[in-house]
Design a protein around this motif. Structure first.
Motif, mmCIF file in Angstrom:
data_model
loop_
_atom_site.group_PDB
_atom_site.id
_atom_site.type_symbol
_atom_site.label_atom_id
_atom_site.label_comp_id
_atom_site.label_asym_id
_atom_site.label_seq_id
_atom_site.Cartn_x
_atom_site.Cartn_y
_atom_site.Cartn_z
ATOM 1 N N SER A 100 39.888 45.530 32.499
ATOM 2 C CA SER A 100 40.598 46.113 31.360
ATOM 3 C C SER A 100 41.045 45.013 30.404
ATOM 4 C CB SER A 100 41.816 46.904 31.852
ATOM 5 O OG SER A 100 42.625 47.298 30.774
ATOM 6 N N TYR A 101 40.839 45.218 29.114
ATOM 7 C CA TYR A 101 41.279 44.234 28.119
ATOM 8 C C TYR A 101 42.796 44.027 28.173
ATOM 9 C CZ TYR A 101 36.663 44.554 25.914
ATOM 10 O OH TYR A 101 35.319 44.506 25.665
ATOM 11 N N ASP A 102 43.535 45.083 28.543
ATOM 12 C CA ASP A 102 44.987 45.000 28.593
ATOM 13 C C ASP A 102 45.469 43.963 29.602
ATOM 14 O OD1 ASP A 102 45.085 47.026 26.738
ATOM 15 O OD2 ASP A 102 45.384 48.614 28.209
ATOM 16 N N LYS A 103 44.613 43.640 30.558
ATOM 17 C CA LYS A 103 45.000 42.715 31.628
ATOM 18 C C LYS A 103 44.610 41.260 31.323
ATOM 19 C CE LYS A 103 46.437 46.043 34.384
ATOM 20 N NZ LYS A 103 47.834 46.164 34.842
ATOM 21 N N LEU A 104 43.975 41.041 30.183
ATOM 22 C CA LEU A 104 43.472 39.708 29.863
ATOM 23 C C LEU A 104 44.331 39.007 28.821
ATOM 24 C CD1 LEU A 104 39.614 40.384 29.633
ATOM 25 C CD2 LEU A 104 40.942 39.604 31.602
ATOM 26 N N ARG A 146 43.127 36.300 27.269
ATOM 27 C CA ARG A 146 42.133 35.930 26.258
ATOM 28 C C ARG A 146 41.031 36.989 26.231
ATOM 29 N NH1 ARG A 146 39.888 29.971 26.829
ATOM 30 N NH2 ARG A 146 38.720 30.772 25.008
ATOM 31 N N LYS A 147 40.678 37.425 25.028
ATOM 32 C CA LYS A 147 39.674 38.469 24.902
ATOM 33 C C LYS A 147 38.430 37.991 24.161
ATOM 34 C CE LYS A 147 43.253 42.057 24.864
ATOM 35 N NZ LYS A 147 44.356 41.120 25.052
ATOM 36 N N ASP A 148 38.398 36.696 23.789
ATOM 37 C CA ASP A 148 37.214 36.148 23.138
ATOM 38 C C ASP A 148 36.138 35.900 24.180
ATOM 39 O OD1 ASP A 148 37.419 32.806 23.636
ATOM 40 O OD2 ASP A 148 39.239 33.998 23.890
ATOM 41 N N ALA A 149 34.899 35.731 23.737
ATOM 42 C CA ALA A 149 33.765 35.602 24.647
ATOM 43 C C ALA A 149 33.932 34.442 25.621
ATOM 44 C CB ALA A 149 32.470 35.436 23.846
ATOM 45 N N GLY A 156 36.715 33.035 26.593
ATOM 46 C CA GLY A 156 37.813 33.317 27.504
ATOM 47 C C GLY A 156 37.413 34.271 28.612
ATOM 48 N N ILE A 157 36.680 35.303 28.222
ATOM 49 C CA ILE A 157 36.209 36.283 29.205
ATOM 50 C C ILE A 157 35.301 35.616 30.234
ATOM 51 C CG2 ILE A 157 34.708 38.295 29.508
ATOM 52 C CD1 ILE A 157 35.839 39.295 26.789
ATOM 53 N N ARG A 158 34.388 34.789 29.731
ATOM 54 C CA ARG A 158 33.462 34.095 30.631
ATOM 55 C C ARG A 158 34.222 33.194 31.615
ATOM 56 N NH1 ARG A 158 28.066 33.280 29.840
ATOM 57 N NH2 ARG A 158 27.065 31.702 31.135
ATOM 58 N N GLU A 159 35.227 32.482 31.113
ATOM 59 C CA GLU A 159 35.993 31.573 31.962
ATOM 60 C C GLU A 159 36.755 32.334 33.048
ATOM 61 O OE1 GLU A 159 39.534 28.196 31.580
ATOM 62 O OE2 GLU A 159 38.629 29.071 29.774
ATOM 63 N N ILE A 160 37.359 33.462 32.653
ATOM 64 C CA ILE A 160 38.119 34.272 33.613
ATOM 65 C C ILE A 160 37.213 34.786 34.727
ATOM 66 C CG2 ILE A 160 39.356 36.457 33.902
ATOM 67 C CD1 ILE A 160 40.508 35.914 31.034
ATOM 68 N N ILE A 161 36.068 35.346 34.352
ATOM 69 C CA ILE A 161 35.137 35.894 35.345
ATOM 70 C C ILE A 161 34.638 34.788 36.275
ATOM 71 C CG2 ILE A 161 32.847 36.920 35.650
ATOM 72 C CD1 ILE A 161 33.397 38.536 33.085
ATOM 73 N N LYS A 162 34.233 33.700 35.681
ATOM 74 C CA LYS A 162 33.694 32.588 36.472
ATOM 75 C C LYS A 162 34.740 32.034 37.441
ATOM 76 C CE LYS A 162 31.537 28.049 35.798
ATOM 77 N NZ LYS A 162 31.031 27.084 34.787
ATOM 78 N N ASN A 163 35.942 31.797 36.952
ATOM 79 C CA ASN A 163 36.983 31.213 37.792
ATOM 80 C C ASN A 163 37.372 32.133 38.944
ATOM 81 O OD1 ASN A 163 37.057 28.929 36.211
ATOM 82 N ND2 ASN A 163 38.878 29.531 35.054
ATOM 83 N N ARG A 164 37.476 33.419 38.643
ATOM 84 C CA ARG A 164 37.895 34.359 39.677
ATOM 85 C C ARG A 164 36.833 34.522 40.770
ATOM 86 N NH1 ARG A 164 41.899 38.181 39.288
ATOM 87 N NH2 ARG A 164 43.510 37.657 37.768
#
Length: 325
Positions: A296-300, A302-305, A307-315
């Motif tokens: 969900s975007y509400d939980k992020l 950073r919503k830029d590309a 930022g999203i990539r970094e969050i997914i990769k790190n998790r």
């Protein structure tokens, strides 16, 4: 009593809904189609319902070739709340299915249980490779005739969810595959196995290939914005064919949130890893070899590309590292 007889005993009216997960795949379609005609043999009318467009997908092609009647809905409020609901190939509480607000829900599924939803009856078998295998077994257990169209639908559902019997296959899947094989229309099956991609799909493949990021034996890739659900999964399957890749995570930023497809060759449990990696920013889950997820975007923050990539990769890397310790 057989499983089907138990299901029938839970139905008080003469009409029900058979609900598939959002953006249904061939296994969900086959399972719902199979359930509909099992109920028809008992004098119960069933309407197959789902949310999410299936246009320009192999699922739409399957529906057309086999003349399967399905109804797309936007919300549960469009439907009669007094009817029983039979969920196939999904479970209540997951992000990929709308809540039907029914206290008379039956569930038939093959995914692991990640919530404590209550059902009046459930037949959930996480070890089975395809929900269509469970539905096919109901026909055999109850001596219900399987015509050529039904055999084709159920066989195709099994083929797709087990990657042509190469992924998560159990004895039940094998038995149902061989039982259905000689009863199916192989011209239709061949038609479904070919010409399943649109020209525009190539752009999503090209985008994903251009931004592939491999960390040891883990591969991450974006399929671009607003990629079709089925296409995200197809790209993930394609990436899993790369030599040395044991876990693939492909995602797409869509209007409602970020959709993910996760695949593993068995070296990692993709369902468990995705469930833990996404637990507080969305949800994920599935089988050892095949899983899905939503953020969900509400939980992020950073919503830029990037930022999203970094969050997914790190998790995901964090969960993989826990497994490897």
């Amino acid at each position: 009593m057989t499983k089907l007889e138990e299901i029938i005993s839970c139905i008080k009216g003469n009409s029900v809904y058979v609900q598939m997960h959002n953006f249904p795949d061939p296994d969900a379609i086959a399972s719902a189609y199979g359930m509909k005609y099992l109920l028809r043999a008992e004098g119960i009318d069933a309407q197959i319902v789902y949310k999410g467009s299936i246009e320009n997908t192999v699922t739409a092609k399957m529906v057309k070739l086999l003349n399967i009647d399905i109804l797309e809905v936007k919300s549960a409020w469009e439907l009669d709340c007094n009817r029983e609901v039979i969920i196939v190939d999904a479970q209540n509480g997951n992000a990929n299915i709308i809540d039907m607000h029914s206290d008379k829900t039956i569930c038939i599924d093959h995914h692991p249980v990640y919530n404590d939803s209550k059902y009046v009856f459930k037949d959930i078998r996480p070890d089975v490779g395809a929900c269509a295998s469970i539905i096919a077994s109901y026909y055999i257990e109850n001596d219900v005739v399987i015509d050529i169209h039904m055999a084709t639908a159920l066989l195709y559902g099994i083929k797709v969810d087990t990657a042509d019997m190469k992924r998560g296959v159990t004895k039940l899947d094998l038995d149902m595959f061989y039982y259905l094989y000689n009863r199916a229309d192989h011209k239709v099956l061949n038609n479904l196995d070919t010409s399943v991609r649109q020209y525009d799909d190539l752009k999503a493949y090209a985008y994903a290939i251009a931004n592939v990021d491999i960390q040891n034996d883990i591969c991450f890739a974006s399929a671009g914005d607003n990629c079709k659900e089925s296409l995200i999964a197809s790209i993930c399957d394609f990436i899993m064919s790369l030599d040395g890749v044991n876990l693939a995570i492909v995602y797409s930023a869509k209007e409602e949130g970020i959709k993910l497809s996760i695949r593993s060759n068995g070296s990692y449990d993709s369902g468990r890893i995705s469930n833990k990696a996404l637990c507080d920013i969305g949800n994920g889950g599935g089988h050892e070899h095949m899983a899905g997820g939503f953020i969900s975007y509400d939980k992020l923050e950073r919503k830029d590309a990037a930022g999203i990539r970094e969050i997914i990769k790190n998790r995901f890397m964090s969960e993989v590292n826990k497994v490897n310790k």
